[in-house]
Design a protein around this motif. Structure first.
Motif, short mmCIF file in Angstrom:
data_model
loop_
_atom_site.label_atom_id
_atom_site.label_comp_id
_atom_site.label_asym_id
_atom_site.label_seq_id
_atom_site.Cartn_x
_atom_site.Cartn_y
_atom_site.Cartn_z
N TRP A 22 0.77 -1.19 0.02
CA TRP A 22 0.11 0.11 0.05
C TRP A 22 1.04 1.30 0.05
N VAL A 23 1.09 1.80 -1.14
CA VAL A 23 1.72 3.22 -1.09
C VAL A 23 1.07 4.25 -0.55
N ASP A 24 -0.25 4.17 -0.33
CA ASP A 24 -1.34 5.17 0.47
C ASP A 24 -2.74 4.35 0.39
N ALA A 25 -3.46 4.50 0.94
CA ALA A 25 -4.82 4.02 1.23
C ALA A 25 -5.63 3.98 -0.18
N ARG A 26 -5.31 4.43 -1.12
CA ARG A 26 -6.01 4.41 -2.62
C ARG A 26 -4.92 4.03 -3.76
N ILE B 72 11.56 -3.19 -0.18
CA ILE B 72 10.86 -2.23 0.32
C ILE B 72 10.32 -2.70 1.75
N SER B 73 10.34 -2.20 2.80
CA SER B 73 9.63 -2.25 4.04
C SER B 73 9.12 -0.86 4.44
N PRO B 74 7.93 -0.47 4.29
CA PRO B 74 7.60 0.60 4.69
C PRO B 74 7.97 0.92 6.43
N LEU B 75 8.24 2.01 6.94
CA LEU B 75 8.72 2.33 8.37
C LEU B 75 7.76 3.24 8.84
N ALA B 76 6.89 4.10 7.90
CA ALA B 76 5.89 5.07 8.46
C ALA B 76 5.05 5.38 7.07
N ASP B 77 4.00 6.00 7.08
CA ASP B 77 3.68 6.29 5.76
C ASP B 77 4.24 7.28 4.79
N ASP B 78 5.27 7.71 5.53
CA ASP B 78 5.99 8.75 4.56
C ASP B 78 7.73 8.18 4.66
N PRO C 85 18.90 -0.87 -5.61
CA PRO C 85 19.62 -1.49 -6.87
C PRO C 85 18.55 -2.37 -7.36
N LEU C 86 17.51 -3.04 -6.59
CA LEU C 86 16.61 -4.02 -7.24
C LEU C 86 15.07 -3.34 -7.15
N LEU C 87 14.99 -2.07 -7.08
CA LEU C 87 13.69 -1.53 -6.83
C LEU C 87 13.33 -1.29 -8.34
N PRO C 88 12.04 -1.59 -8.90
CA PRO C 88 11.51 -1.28 -10.19
C PRO C 88 11.97 0.34 -10.37
N ALA C 89 12.30 0.82 -11.57
CA ALA C 89 12.49 2.36 -11.48
C ALA C 89 11.36 3.27 -11.51
N PRO C 90 9.96 2.58 -12.23
CA PRO C 90 8.91 3.31 -12.04
C PRO C 90 8.32 3.51 -10.86
N PHE C 91 8.60 2.33 -9.86
CA PHE C 91 8.10 2.30 -8.58
C PHE C 91 8.93 3.16 -7.61
N TYR C 92 10.25 3.49 -8.04
CA TYR C 92 11.15 4.14 -7.11
C TYR C 92 10.51 5.56 -7.73
N GLN C 93 10.08 5.93 -8.79
CA GLN C 93 9.72 7.30 -9.09
C GLN C 93 8.28 7.73 -8.47
N MET C 94 7.45 6.76 -8.43
CA MET C 94 6.17 6.60 -7.63
C MET C 94 6.25 7.32 -6.13
N LEU C 95 7.18 6.52 -5.52
CA LEU C 95 7.68 6.74 -4.21
C LEU C 95 8.17 8.35 -3.88
N LYS C 96 9.08 8.53 -4.77
CA LYS C 96 9.71 9.69 -4.86
C LYS C 96 8.62 10.94 -4.95
N ALA C 97 7.81 10.68 -6.16
CA ALA C 97 6.65 11.60 -6.31
C ALA C 97 5.56 11.82 -5.13
N ARG C 98 5.60 10.89 -4.31
CA ARG C 98 4.67 10.80 -3.22
C ARG C 98 5.28 11.44 -2.02
N GLY C 99 6.49 11.75 -2.24
CA GLY C 99 7.30 12.45 -1.04
C GLY C 99 7.37 11.27 0.11
N ILE C 100 7.81 10.12 -0.27
CA ILE C 100 8.07 9.11 0.61
C ILE C 100 9.56 9.30 0.64
N ARG C 101 10.20 9.35 2.03
CA ARG C 101 11.63 9.37 2.20
C ARG C 101 12.21 8.02 2.22
#
Length: 290
Positions: free
Chosen positions: A134-138, A188-194, A201-217
């Motif tokens: 879950w990147v966020d609730a939606r 990836i292991s979420p530690l908090a919502d952000d 190195p093994l993160l899918p590049a578009p997923f990495y971009q999504m996380l960055k765009a959502r402001g997830i540190r």
């Protein structure tokens, strides 16, 4: 009606589905289950009991799947056969043939607990919970790899889109082969919502971009510890934002999380997590996070 609902990876854990390793792993064939040389069923069971104590001490209520000798050794990894939403449970379809009977264990347990079944992924569709984030609730991200396929992702999307949830599939690398399973949650292991612990190195590049765009540190897990543990150094369970349970033995990854503001509890898990390729997240299926 029982309390359920979880569309966050790190909100306070109130209720969780687990299964004891005492009987499930007792007679496990190490080769058949692809367990490492460190596997020891009695030691795995005692280490699992310590994890359960930590989970309970966090304030979460543990719901136990019936503990019987059904030879389903991987059934202790309750994260994979189902997924919880705010509207009910989704029964998934396993990519590992030896695990094909596990989703029915979850369905029986949810029915006993009075939790509605929202839908099912049917063969040839495959989705395992370890590929779902879950990147966020939606927004639900799913790793497309050796355990979750496009047909399964499409079925989940068909079930969740009417609820206003967007589902995105991201291609995973083969990494160490079909048997050594790489889930999306292996990297990836979420530690908090952000905030999330990652091995970039093994993160899918578009997923990495999504996380960055959502402001997830992103906190980088130590590369040497990731390699030495087959990714288990990254598998941490948040019991609430910035409070996590992790496998012992990876001090640099622990220090990186602490530097980002996390409190990290550890437990010895060589015979359970390291040997069997599943960490504290894999050993828990959140039923209620709020």
């Amino acid at each position: 009606m029982s309390a359920f609902g979880s569309q966050s990876m790190a909100a306070p854990l109130r209720r969780v589905l687990m299964r004891s390793a005492a009987n499930a792993m007792r007679d496990a064939d190490r080769a058949a289950w692809h367990y490492g040389p460190g596997f020891n069923p009695a030691k795995a069971a005692s280490q699992h009991a310590v994890l359960a104590e930590l989970v309970a001490a966090s304030g979460a209520q543990i719901e136990w799947i019936e503990d019987k000798a059904d030879a389903l050794s991987d059934s202790v990894f309750t994260h994979d056969p189902s997924l919880m939403t705010d509207r009910g449970a989704l029964i998934l379809s396993m990519g590992k043939p030896l695990r094909a009977r596990e989703p029915s264990l979850h369905e029986e347990t949810y029915k006993r607990l009075g939790i509605p079944i929202l839908g099912r992924v049917e063969a040839p569709g495959q989705v395992e919970g370890g590929d779902c984030v879950w990147v966020d609730a939606r927004t639900l991200a799913i790793g497309r790899g050796v355990r979750s396929n496009q047909e399964g992702i499409q079925q989940l999307s068909n079930l969740l889109t009417p609820l206003g949830i967007s589902v995105y599939g991201f291609d995973l690398p083969l990494w160490q082969g079909e048997e050594a399973c790489l889930h999306l949650m292996s990297v990836i292991s979420p530690l908090a919502d952000d905030l999330a612990l990652v091995y970039s190195p093994l993160l899918p590049a578009p997923f990495y971009q999504m996380l960055k765009a959502r402001g997830i540190r992103l906190v980088e897990g130590d590369a040497e510890e990731f390699a030495a543990s087959n990714g288990l150094s990254l598998n941490v369970l948040p019991t609430s934002p910035l409070k996590v349970i992790a496998v012992a033995g990876f001090p640099r990854t622990k220090a990186a999380m602490e530097a980002a503001g996390c409190t990290v509890e550890i437990f010895e898990a060589d015979a359970l997590c390291i040997a069997c390729e599943g960490g504290p997240t894999c050993l828990t299926r959140p039923i209620l996070r709020q």
